[in-house]
Design an enzyme around this catalytic site. Structure first.
Site, PDB file in Angstrom:
ATOM      1  N   CYS A   1     -55.088  -4.872 -21.466  1.00 34.03           N
ATOM      2  CA  CYS A   1     -56.379  -4.826 -22.162  1.00 34.03           C
ATOM      3  C   CYS A   1     -57.008  -6.219 -22.171  1.00 34.03           C
ATOM      4  O   CYS A   1     -56.357  -7.227 -21.875  1.00 34.03           O
ATOM      5  CB  CYS A   1     -56.204  -4.295 -23.580  1.00 34.03           C
ATOM      6  SG  CYS A   1     -55.434  -5.476 -24.708  1.00 34.03           S
TER       7      CYS A   1
ATOM      8  N   CYS B   1     -49.981  -5.584 -28.777  1.00 32.72           N
ATOM      9  CA  CYS B   1     -49.662  -5.003 -27.463  1.00 32.72           C
ATOM     10  C   CYS B   1     -48.345  -5.581 -26.957  1.00 32.72           C
ATOM     11  O   CYS B   1     -47.910  -6.664 -27.374  1.00 32.72           O
ATOM     12  CB  CYS B   1     -50.742  -5.327 -26.448  1.00 32.72           C
ATOM     13  SG  CYS B   1     -52.304  -4.489 -26.706  1.00 32.72           S
TER      14      CYS B   1
ATOM     15  N   CYS C   1     -55.204  -8.886 -24.305  1.00 32.08           N
ATOM     16  CA  CYS C   1     -54.010  -9.466 -23.671  1.00 32.08           C
ATOM     17  C   CYS C   1     -54.402 -10.419 -22.552  1.00 32.08           C
ATOM     18  O   CYS C   1     -53.764 -11.453 -22.355  1.00 32.08           O
ATOM     19  CB  CYS C   1     -53.103  -8.359 -23.147  1.00 32.08           C
ATOM     20  SG  CYS C   1     -52.266  -7.497 -24.489  1.00 32.08           S
TER      21      CYS C   1
ATOM     22  N   GLU D   1     -47.657  -7.018 -24.147  1.00 24.58           N
ATOM     23  CA  GLU D   1     -47.790  -8.309 -23.472  1.00 24.58           C
ATOM     24  C   GLU D   1     -47.881  -9.444 -24.491  1.00 24.58           C
ATOM     25  O   GLU D   1     -47.244 -10.491 -24.348  1.00 24.58           O
ATOM     26  CB  GLU D   1     -49.048  -8.331 -22.590  1.00 24.58           C
ATOM     27  CG  GLU D   1     -49.066  -7.280 -21.494  1.00 24.58           C
ATOM     28  CD  GLU D   1     -49.720  -5.962 -21.916  1.00 24.58           C
ATOM     29  OE1 GLU D   1     -49.485  -5.522 -23.063  1.00 24.58           O
ATOM     30  OE2 GLU D   1     -50.449  -5.374 -21.104  1.00 24.58           O
TER      31      GLU D   1
END
Ligand code: THU
Length: 263
Positions: free
Chosen positions: A215, A182, A218, A184
């Site tokens: 999510c 992701c 993260c 992040e």
């Protein structure tokens, strides 16, 4: 065709240096990886562990996602401080648009002739992200670097550190969904690899979803790597929504008893 001896030596040494940045409080197993770009620039990544073991970011995934975030996919080689694992070879081989060859057990190349490794580059952006609105703007524009053949759902992230570094992250997808990173986590693992220090702000823009939010994976990684940061979520018709990382995952798993190594 080059013999690649020199590259194996130089890039191997740089990968070993990158390994020193590893965050490995659970296993103590440091690992580094470097990418060689067409103009001789070098990017670095390292292993970044998490109390929830499966969220650990390997050195290869770390550096690969960094290259995407700064739009430098002119990659010609990647080297590891360790022998490639089967999983890392599979990661590279599954990318159908790249034809990797493995001249040694810790080097993978994309071309027959490689440039001389010249200098390490810093994956930083310039700009002013002192306000949530400008942070959101930069996160939104960074999302254009996302590699999203699986989802067509680009996400951009801008992480700011105490010392003023501005580090971009984007989501980088892979045919093996377990190896997708992701935006992040991409930015946070870059912070570790380059030792940019404490994180103060994380700006996130899910450009195709006005209500987007980090999510669970993260959140777990933020809690461990950026516990005192604020997270700012881009919103289309209103100012970014802000919240402290500490509020994102109440009662999160700390893995305190699993820590065996000082990093
Ligand atoms: N994704 C992020 O990059 N950050 C988030 O906060 C939510 C999800 C990515 C992962 C995957 O590439 C795509 O968005 C769909 O889940």
């Amino acid at each position: 065709m080059q013999s690649f001896h020199t590259h194996t030596d130089i890039l191997g040494r740089l990968a070993a240096q990158a390994a020193l940045s590893s965050y490995v409080p659970y296993s103590g197993k440091k690992q580094g990886a470097v990418l060689l770009l067409e103009d001789g620039s070098v990017l670095q990544g390292c292993r970044v562990e998490n109390a929830s073991y499966q969220l650990t970011i390997g050195a290869l995934d770390n550096v690969w996602s960094t290259a995407h975030a700064i739009g430098r996919m002119d990659v010609c080689a990647v080297a590891s401080s360790e022998t490639w694992s089967k999983a890392d070879r599979a990661f590279l081989e599954a990318m159908s648009s790249f034809g990797w060859t493995f001249p040694t057990d810790s080097l993978a190349v994309l071309s027959e002739v490689l440039p001389e490794p010249l200098e390490s580059i810093q994956p930083l952006l310039q700009g002013d992200v002192s306000e949530p609105a400008t942070g959101a703007e930069l996160a939104r524009s960074s999302a254009s670097m996302a590699w999203v053949p699986e989802s067509d759902f680009p996400v951009g992230c801008i992480v700011r550190t105490e010392s003023g570094h501005i580090v971009p992250g984007v989501n980088v997808e892979h045919p093996d969904w377990h190896r997708i990173i992701c935006a992040e986590r991409n930015a946070l693992s870059t912070i570790v690899a380059y030792r940019y220090g404490a994180v103060t702000d994380i700006h996130v823009s899910c450009v195709k979803d006005p209500g987007g939010s980090p999510c669970g994976a993260c959140r777990q990684v933020m809690v461990e790597l950026a516990p005192n940061a604020s997270v700012w979520l881009d919103r289309p018709d209103s100012p970014p929504t802000g919240m402290p990382v500490s509020s994102l995952l109440p009662g999160s798993f700390t893995g305190r008893n699993l820590r065996r190594h000082v990093t």
